[in-house]
Write a protein that holds these residues in place. Sequence first.
Motif, short mmCIF file in Angstrom:
data_model
loop_
_atom_site.label_atom_id
_atom_site.label_comp_id
_atom_site.label_asym_id
_atom_site.label_seq_id
_atom_site.Cartn_x
_atom_site.Cartn_y
_atom_site.Cartn_z
N TRP A 1 -41.01 -23.40 73.93
CA TRP A 1 -39.66 -23.84 74.26
C TRP A 1 -39.60 -25.33 74.52
O TRP A 1 -38.55 -25.97 74.32
CB TRP A 1 -39.11 -23.06 75.44
N ALA B 1 -37.69 -20.56 70.14
CA ALA B 1 -39.08 -20.48 70.62
C ALA B 1 -39.69 -19.11 70.37
O ALA B 1 -40.92 -18.99 70.22
CB ALA B 1 -39.12 -20.81 72.11
N ALA C 1 -34.34 -20.83 73.58
CA ALA C 1 -35.13 -19.62 73.81
C ALA C 1 -35.29 -18.82 72.52
O ALA C 1 -36.39 -18.31 72.22
CB ALA C 1 -34.46 -18.76 74.89
#
Length: 244
Positions: A96, A239, A236
């Motif tokens: 992230w 990632a 998020a």
Amino acid sequence: MLSVLSVLSVEVRKLNRSLALLLAVAAPSLIAVFTFFMMLRTKEAGSWGMVMGSATGIWAFFMMPMSVTALTALVAHMEHGPRSWDHLRALPIPRWSLYGAKAVCVIGLVVLMSVGVLGLTAASASLAAAIKPAAAPTGAFELADYARVLGLMVVAGVLMIAIQFWVAMRFASFVPALIVGIGGTFFAVVATSARQGVFMPWQMPVNILAGEAWRFQTALALGGGLGLIVLILAVAHLARREVL
């Protein structure tokens, strides 16, 4: 925390001499050039409020949405182009942080461009006034007010930035990001007077200039508050993806 700061430092160094940095200089410069020639051809002097209001309106209405479209695509292409995502994502650092650092850099460049709109427009107006004294802006230069408006435009633009950022990072091709950005700007322009237009992320920065309080508050709450949530979710999601 140290690794996150290191990633952010690397991303900032990547911007050195990049096309993204060139864009950050060019976009506000175009508004300043436009202001300069408009003042040279004007017959009556206007106030500083009119000059800066015109510049911030152009910035929020068209130049900021288009700049964010190009900026996010250019920042993403730094990794898409050389196919370096696989290498970066294999490093022993939180994934992230890779995307978060890029998001911070994009927002930082938008802030830098906003400062450029303020500084370069004031400089171009002063230069035009020196060449044509009759066109010199009247009244006081309310620096704090102009900076506040430009700052609020950045806050209202976070939702637009988050959407453009996710599309640019998600797809390796420039095309999806350009389609979303051009399409969003187009509909924001043609739907300026529509009440529903305030809910369009690409129209939220210009609604900071709206005389109606509900437009201002809606743009700020959705653009800034919801925008921050969408940006965190976008980072998020990116990632967690295994394949780009």
